[in-house]
Design a protein around this motif. Structure first.
Motif, PDB file in Angstrom:
ATOM      1  N   HIS B  57      34.377  22.886  48.932  1.00 14.19           N
ATOM      2  CA  HIS B  57      34.686  23.945  47.981  1.00 14.19           C
ATOM      3  C   HIS B  57      33.609  25.010  48.065  1.00 14.19           C
ATOM      4  CE1 HIS B  57      38.143  22.337  45.953  1.00 14.19           C
ATOM      5  NE2 HIS B  57      37.628  21.142  46.164  1.00 14.19           N
ATOM      6  N   LEU B  63      31.808  32.388  44.065  1.00 14.50           N
ATOM      7  CA  LEU B  63      32.492  32.734  42.827  1.00 14.50           C
ATOM      8  C   LEU B  63      31.836  33.954  42.193  1.00 14.50           C
ATOM      9  CD1 LEU B  63      34.488  32.068  40.545  1.00 14.50           C
ATOM     10  CD2 LEU B  63      32.770  30.538  39.612  1.00 14.50           C
ATOM     11  N   HIS B 138      34.859  22.996  40.570  1.00 10.96           N
ATOM     12  CA  HIS B 138      34.616  24.125  39.674  1.00 10.96           C
ATOM     13  C   HIS B 138      35.540  24.175  38.478  1.00 10.96           C
ATOM     14  CE1 HIS B 138      32.759  26.305  43.372  1.00 10.96           C
ATOM     15  NE2 HIS B 138      32.055  25.265  42.961  1.00 10.96           N
ATOM     16  N   THR B 139      36.094  23.073  38.092  1.00 17.22           N
ATOM     17  CA  THR B 139      36.858  23.037  36.852  1.00 17.22           C
ATOM     18  C   THR B 139      35.873  22.776  35.724  1.00 17.22           C
ATOM     19  OG1 THR B 139      38.703  22.067  38.055  1.00 17.22           O
ATOM     20  CG2 THR B 139      38.773  21.917  35.663  1.00 17.22           C
ATOM     21  N   ASP B 200      44.810  38.427  40.009  1.00 14.33           N
ATOM     22  CA  ASP B 200      44.249  37.463  40.958  1.00 14.33           C
ATOM     23  C   ASP B 200      44.649  36.030  40.652  1.00 14.33           C
ATOM     24  OD1 ASP B 200      42.942  39.643  41.983  1.00 14.33           O
ATOM     25  OD2 ASP B 200      41.164  39.326  40.736  1.00 14.33           O
ATOM     26  N   HIS B 204      46.332  27.786  42.855  1.00  9.62           N
ATOM     27  CA  HIS B 204      45.155  26.957  43.083  1.00  9.62           C
ATOM     28  C   HIS B 204      43.964  27.352  42.223  1.00  9.62           C
ATOM     29  CE1 HIS B 204      46.880  24.393  46.040  1.00  9.62           C
ATOM     30  NE2 HIS B 204      47.264  25.416  46.787  1.00  9.62           N
ATOM     31  N   ASN B 205      43.817  28.641  41.888  1.00 11.90           N
ATOM     32  CA  ASN B 205      42.620  28.980  41.120  1.00 11.90           C
ATOM     33  C   ASN B 205      42.795  28.832  39.611  1.00 11.90           C
ATOM     34  OD1 ASN B 205      43.787  31.404  40.233  1.00 11.90           O
ATOM     35  ND2 ASN B 205      42.610  32.706  41.603  1.00 11.90           N
ATOM     36  N   GLN B 206      43.990  29.007  39.072  1.00 13.60           N
ATOM     37  CA  GLN B 206      44.145  28.914  37.626  1.00 13.60           C
ATOM     38  C   GLN B 206      45.295  28.014  37.181  1.00 13.60           C
ATOM     39  OE1 GLN B 206      42.255  29.988  35.310  1.00 13.60           O
ATOM     40  NE2 GLN B 206      40.882  31.278  36.484  1.00 13.60           N
ATOM     41  N   GLY B 292      47.696  30.807  46.624  1.00 14.96           N
ATOM     42  CA  GLY B 292      46.251  30.977  46.652  1.00 14.96           C
ATOM     43  C   GLY B 292      45.589  30.054  47.648  1.00 14.96           C
ATOM     44  N   ASP B 293      44.283  29.914  47.502  1.00 15.24           N
ATOM     45  CA  ASP B 293      43.494  29.144  48.461  1.00 15.24           C
ATOM     46  C   ASP B 293      43.338  27.700  47.970  1.00 15.24           C
ATOM     47  OD1 ASP B 293      41.666  28.090  50.158  1.00 15.24           O
ATOM     48  OD2 ASP B 293      40.201  29.719  49.970  1.00 15.24           O
ATOM     49  N   GLU B 296      40.268  26.264  46.277  1.00 18.38           N
ATOM     50  CA  GLU B 296      39.906  26.516  44.882  1.00 18.38           C
ATOM     51  C   GLU B 296      40.591  25.553  43.920  1.00 18.38           C
ATOM     52  OE1 GLU B 296      39.112  31.300  45.211  1.00 18.38           O
ATOM     53  OE2 GLU B 296      41.079  30.623  44.551  1.00 18.38           O
ATOM     54  N   SER B 297      41.331  24.601  44.469  1.00 18.31           N
ATOM     55  CA  SER B 297      42.121  23.748  43.585  1.00 18.31           C
ATOM     56  C   SER B 297      41.247  22.728  42.868  1.00 18.31           C
ATOM     57  CB  SER B 297      43.192  23.040  44.410  1.00 18.31           C
ATOM     58  OG  SER B 297      42.568  22.261  45.386  1.00 18.31           O
TER      59      SER B 297
END
Lengths: 175, 427
Positions: B57, B63, B138-139, B200, B204-206, B292-293, B296-297
């Motif tokens: 990650h 970030l 990163h959660t 954005d 995967h990111n949100q 998404g990427d 970032e999941s």
């Protein structure tokens, strides 16, 4: 003396993070303190930004500072923990410096090499690096002993290293 | 054993952070004796770094880079330009037990916190004492105060609750975190609007995190929801449905009255989506559900043995199963369950698990106190006397408000007594 532009330094530091991390890692050997030392290195680079002459070799300058900081860090904890001696560390730093000068080529070669792995090999690498799982966990997931997972992972790494070397050589030969 | 084999063994242990001091000495000896091993050592360490960088990650550096810096530092000669890359490197592994705080050095001590402002804004930091615990993907798994030693208008000798430590311990042991958010009393931070980032939003990111927080407890393989929502494909397949039910307030199911004068919910277990979350979800649906990427999941949520509250200390079951009609609906069934507890017990959390989730609509649980238990037990006990929990298949578990589990509470009648009275209603 021409003052360096702060934004230039910042972007140079950012662009060299991977190389600096690699150098620090080679000296510390253990991965646990790498991020701490890298942080120290970043902050020193920022403090000494004025000493850097724009247009000169940033990596040469930054890697000297990183080497110094890493050795300092090792000296600090050498009373409690066993570490490599200074002579060997300097040799390792020299080797790492040379390798890291071609970091971008190596990274590119690695991407190709990852795609050439067999699917069980790739799965193992993904579990370890993309998933970030510890060996104990991977061993449990796959149902094999830890020692055997370590061994296989090491062999996959050897395969990747050989592949990277051959790609760099053929590239070097072609140009 | 050849020195090469031993070197390979030691190297693999080292790359795995499992090497002892004795083995380091041994490795040193090997490398010292054979110069060719030095380049092997360096090669492996650099490959490890590259693999982490390539597959792992993104470090938080990335970030922060993407967020930029919109604050304007005071001193122009040493300040960074408004929009730039900020090479602040934060620890990557939660396993190292690091606290994300303003301790990141960036040369000038008082610039530190400012350099973190974009990150603080992004995470929704409310005050200067706010801390965050992030897992390795990163959660945010804990957000709030370090402990309860200081608060507005009080300070005590030692903390009663060590929220941050408890959260980190739970995260490291992969247990669910009992208290995952608290208020952090401190100097308040100015709130930043985050509207600019809506474009954005990706799965995967949100969105994956939003679904994990609000939906997958039920909507997963083996859950009570009629379909799973824990992969991108699942989410996209049900996108129109998701919009419909969220828009109409049907999902996540939460019918408790809200107090409009409060910015935050008055309920401790509020399941509803916040205005910001709805905004994000709709923005994602409007933008044609971008994936998404995958880097970032979040880490997938795990449900230990199927329990949502973690393994409970006590499990009480119906003495005998209740037969369910093959079709149609059934009225409430009243069942009394003996707990056989000899004295009153404090309770942190409860969870109701139907034997067959697919036929149960909801369950109401009442407590019959010891003093009420002397006479013949009334199976249709007065619902008001011991009302304790409203537990539905969509609200299978409840963490109880703090005062219910404080041993020093002044509450005279602890809630968990010698009998539970369950009423349940099937589809």
């Amino acid at each position: 003396m021409q003052n360096s532009n702060p934004s230039e330094i910042v972007s140079l530091v950012a662009r060299h993070q991977a190389r600096l991390r690699g150098l620090v890692r080679c000296l510390l050997v253990r991965s646990s303190d790498v991020e701490d030392v890298l942080q120290e290195v970043n902050s020193v680079l920022w403090e000494k930004a004025e000493e850097f002459q724009p247009g000169t070799d940033f990596w040469a300058w930054a890697s000297q500072i990183a080497r110094f900081k890493a050795l300092n860090h090792i000296r600090r904890y050498s009373r409690d923990r066993l570490v490599f001696d200074g002579k060997l560390l300097n040799e390792l730093a020299d080797l790492a410096h040379v390798r890291l000068s071609q970091m971008d080529h190596r990274r590119e070669a690695l991407e190709g090499c990852l795609n050439e792995l067999s699917s069980p090999q790739r799965q193992l690498i993904d579990l370890r690096y993309a998933g970030g799982y510890a060996i104990e966990v991977i061993a449990e997931m796959i149902g094999r002993p830890q020692a055997s997972i370590r061994q296989t992972l090491y062999r996959v790494r050897q395969t990747l290293l050989a592949c990277i070397e051959s790609k760099l050589q053929s590239e070097g030969g072609a140009s | 054993m050849s020195s090469n084999t031993r070197f390979a063994e030691l190297m693999s242990r080292m790359l795995d952070d499992a090497i002892s001091d004795e083995e380091i000495t041994e490795l040193h000896g090997l490398v010292d004796a054979d110069p060719s091993l030095r380049s092997h050592l360096v090669d492996h360490l650099l490959l490890d770094t590259l693999l982490e960088e390539n597959l792992g990650h993104e470090p938080l550096t990335a970030l922060i880079d993407t967020l930029g810096d919109t604050t304007s530092p005071g001193n122009a000669s040493t300040s960074l330009p408004a929009k730039q890359q900020t090479p602040v490197v934060l620890p990557k592994r939660l396993g190292q037990r690091r606290i994300l705080s303003a301790e990141v050095s960036y040369g000038q001590k008082y610039v530190r916190a400012k350099r973190l402002r974009p990150l603080a804004d992004h995470l929704g930091s409310t005050s200067t004492t706010d801390v965050f615990v992030l897992d390795r993907s990163h959660t945010v798994v804990y957000h709030g105060a370090i402990d309860d030693q200081y608060g507005f208008g009080y300070s005590i000798d030692a903390p009663r609750y060590t929220y941050l430590r408890d959260a980190m311990d739970a995260a490291l042991e992969q247990r669910s975190i009992l208290v995952s958010a608290t208020a952090a009393p401190g100097c308040l931070l100015e709130k930043k609007s985050s509207a600019a980032q809506l474009s954005d939003v990706t799965y995967h990111n949100q969105i994956s995190r939003l679904l994990q927080r609000h939906c997958v407890e039920c909507h997963r393989e083996g859950g009570v929801g009629p379909f799973a929502l824990d992969t991108y494909e699942d989410a996209v397949a049900h996108a129109p449905m998701i919009r419909e039910v969220v828009d109409r307030g049907i999902m996540p199911p939460w019918f408790a009255a809200t107090d409009k004068s409060h910015a935050s919910s008055p309920w401790i277990n509020d399941r509803s989506l916040s205005a910001k979350e709805k905004q994000e979800l709709f923005a994602w649906l409007d933008n044609k559900t971008p994936a998404g990427d995958p880097k970032e999941s979040p880490a997938p949520r795990s449900f230990a043995d199927g329990w949502l509250i973690g393994k409970p200390d006590a499990v009480f079951e119906f003495a005998k199963p209740v037969k369910v009609k093959a079709t149609g609906t059934m009225p409430y069934q009243n069942v009394v369950v003996d707990t056989h507890l000899e004295k009153d017990q404090w309770v942190q959390a409860i969870e109701v698990r139907p034997g067959n989730p697919s036929v149960v609509h909801h369950v109401l649980v009442f407590v019959q106190g010891a003093d009420e238990g002397d006479g013949p037990r009334d199976d249709a006990a007065d619902e008001r006397s011991g009302y304790w929990g409203h537990l539905c298949t969509w609200q299978q578990h409840a963490r109880l408000p703090r005062r219910l589990r404080e041993a020093d509470s002044e509450r005279s009648s602890p809630p968990f007594s010698n009998a539970l009275h369950a009423e349940w209603h099937s589809y």
